[in-house]
Design a protein around this motif. Sequence first.
Motif, PDB file in Angstrom:
ATOM      1  N   ASP A 129      20.922 104.842  31.114  1.00 16.50           N
ATOM      2  CA  ASP A 129      20.215 105.783  31.982  1.00 16.50           C
ATOM      3  C   ASP A 129      20.574 105.646  33.459  1.00 16.50           C
ATOM      4  N   ALA A 130      21.431 104.694  33.786  1.00 10.69           N
ATOM      5  CA  ALA A 130      21.749 104.444  35.199  1.00 10.69           C
ATOM      6  C   ALA A 130      23.062 105.091  35.622  1.00 10.69           C
ATOM      7  N   GLY A 131      24.027 105.224  34.700  1.00  9.37           N
ATOM      8  CA  GLY A 131      25.325 105.774  35.071  1.00  9.37           C
ATOM      9  C   GLY A 131      25.995 104.921  36.140  1.00  9.37           C
ATOM     10  N   VAL A 132      26.562 105.575  37.156  1.00 11.64           N
ATOM     11  CA  VAL A 132      27.234 104.836  38.221  1.00 11.64           C
ATOM     12  C   VAL A 132      26.258 104.335  39.282  1.00 11.64           C
ATOM     13  N   ASP A 133      24.968 104.700  39.164  1.00 11.43           N
ATOM     14  CA  ASP A 133      23.955 104.237  40.116  1.00 11.43           C
ATOM     15  C   ASP A 133      23.319 102.957  39.575  1.00 11.43           C
ATOM     16  N   THR A 134      23.993 101.838  39.834  1.00  8.28           N
ATOM     17  CA  THR A 134      23.547 100.562  39.279  1.00  8.28           C
ATOM     18  C   THR A 134      22.164 100.179  39.791  1.00  8.28           C
ATOM     19  N   SER A 135      21.758 100.701  40.937  1.00  8.74           N
ATOM     20  CA  SER A 135      20.438 100.371  41.465  1.00  8.74           C
ATOM     21  C   SER A 135      19.315 100.840  40.540  1.00  8.74           C
ATOM     22  N   ARG A 136      19.637 101.720  39.585  1.00  3.66           N
ATOM     23  CA  ARG A 136      18.630 102.286  38.685  1.00  3.66           C
ATOM     24  C   ARG A 136      18.536 101.547  37.350  1.00  3.66           C
ATOM     25  N   ILE A 137      19.197 100.406  37.205  1.00  9.33           N
ATOM     26  CA  ILE A 137      19.102  99.704  35.932  1.00  9.33           C
ATOM     27  C   ILE A 137      17.654  99.328  35.635  1.00  9.33           C
ATOM     28  N   LYS A 138      17.327  99.290  34.323  1.00  9.31           N
ATOM     29  CA  LYS A 138      15.949  99.025  33.901  1.00  9.31           C
ATOM     30  C   LYS A 138      15.785  97.670  33.221  1.00  9.31           C
ATOM     31  N   THR A 139      16.893  97.020  32.883  1.00 11.04           N
ATOM     32  CA  THR A 139      16.790  95.688  32.290  1.00 11.04           C
ATOM     33  C   THR A 139      16.110  94.756  33.284  1.00 11.04           C
ATOM     34  N   LYS A 140      15.075  94.044  32.827  1.00 12.38           N
ATOM     35  CA  LYS A 140      14.279  93.198  33.717  1.00 12.38           C
ATOM     36  C   LYS A 140      14.321  91.740  33.269  1.00 12.38           C
ATOM     37  N   ALA A 141      14.325  90.856  34.249  1.00 13.25           N
ATOM     38  CA  ALA A 141      14.163  89.422  34.005  1.00 13.25           C
ATOM     39  C   ALA A 141      12.861  88.986  34.679  1.00 13.25           C
TER      40      ALA A 141
END
Length: 386
Positions: A129-141
């Motif tokens: 869901d992020a594409g080239v906009d890595t700031s939108r990643i949803k994986t959380k630690a």
Amino acid sequence: MTETENTVEIVRKATRELARKFDNDYWLDKDRKHEYPWDFIKAFAAGGWLGAMIPEEYGGIGLGLREAAVMMNEISSSGAGMSGGSAIHFYVFPPAPVVKYGSEEMKREFLPQLASGELLMAFGVTEPDAGVDTSRIKTKAVKVDGGWKVNGQKVFITNAQNAQKILLLARTSPRRDDKPLWGMSLFLADMDREHIAVREIDKLGRAAIDTNELFIDDLFVPEERLVGEVDKGFYYLLDGLNPERIVVGMEGIGLGRAALELASEYAKNRVVFDRPIGQNQAVAHPLADSWIRLEAAEGMAMRAAELFDEGKPCGPEAAAAKYLGAEAGFEACDRAFSTLGGYAYAREYHIERLWREVRLLRNAPFSQEMVRNYISQQVLGLPRSY
């Protein structure tokens, strides 16, 4: 010839000889069987080449980017294409953040294993869901006692079928509009199959190397596997982006040269209307033009690598190297396809395999449009368009 130029030529000759021990038929067989090229990797491991950019104190040979770029070009141009290129690429370049930012204990434990080929690592950044906009990643630690618990999903992940470790980017703080790339951390995590479900993606090319979706469910990562500091992981990745762009460009150039070599040999020997087709300018000139474009693309790539090795800014040159290598490589493969005509569709002639593989480089690791966006904004000073 300078000492560096001499080293580059030594690397070029040695890796060319080694890569060409695995001929086009070998790679066709791996492509057909979707079979990982372990014997190819073992041959490069035996020569010490997997540790090309790992410092000597951690089991590598400590070469510069110019030497590594030439090595990857020779692998690709041998006919190995992206199947051989990716097989070695993922030992040489994804470990860069560990080399620069990992703890001393992390470096001493894992880098020698990578350099020897004992350890295979995947690289987990991209998300559906992020594409080239890595700031939108949803994986959380999320911080827990003794480490972190990670949940999320990754896509287009190479090597996950066989990797023992994954360099994993995850959100550790909420996204901020003023600093969207802050708040992500980098972990050298175990590929724990009880907590990471791996699903292979059926794809167009590079069939010998697996590409996957990952589904991460409560993966525990010990505190000592955090690379560098919390929330700064994306900035660590940036240090590795310019080398990757340069090398991807060189791999595209290699693919183009492999196709050009096959097409030129065919054009000399294929006789139609009582003359070799290579005698016709309509065949000869496009191939000659591709040779010129491939040489020019390599000049840009090696210039970018030189700047990187000297510790100088090289963002525009690296982006241009990726752009030119992908374009010149694809055009050469496409022209080789036209040269062979109907025979290009026959897998035994190898052109269609190279054509399928080089097409990837127009999209990955980032698109040609994003290169143009970058140059427009950062070099020409034009307003941001996206």
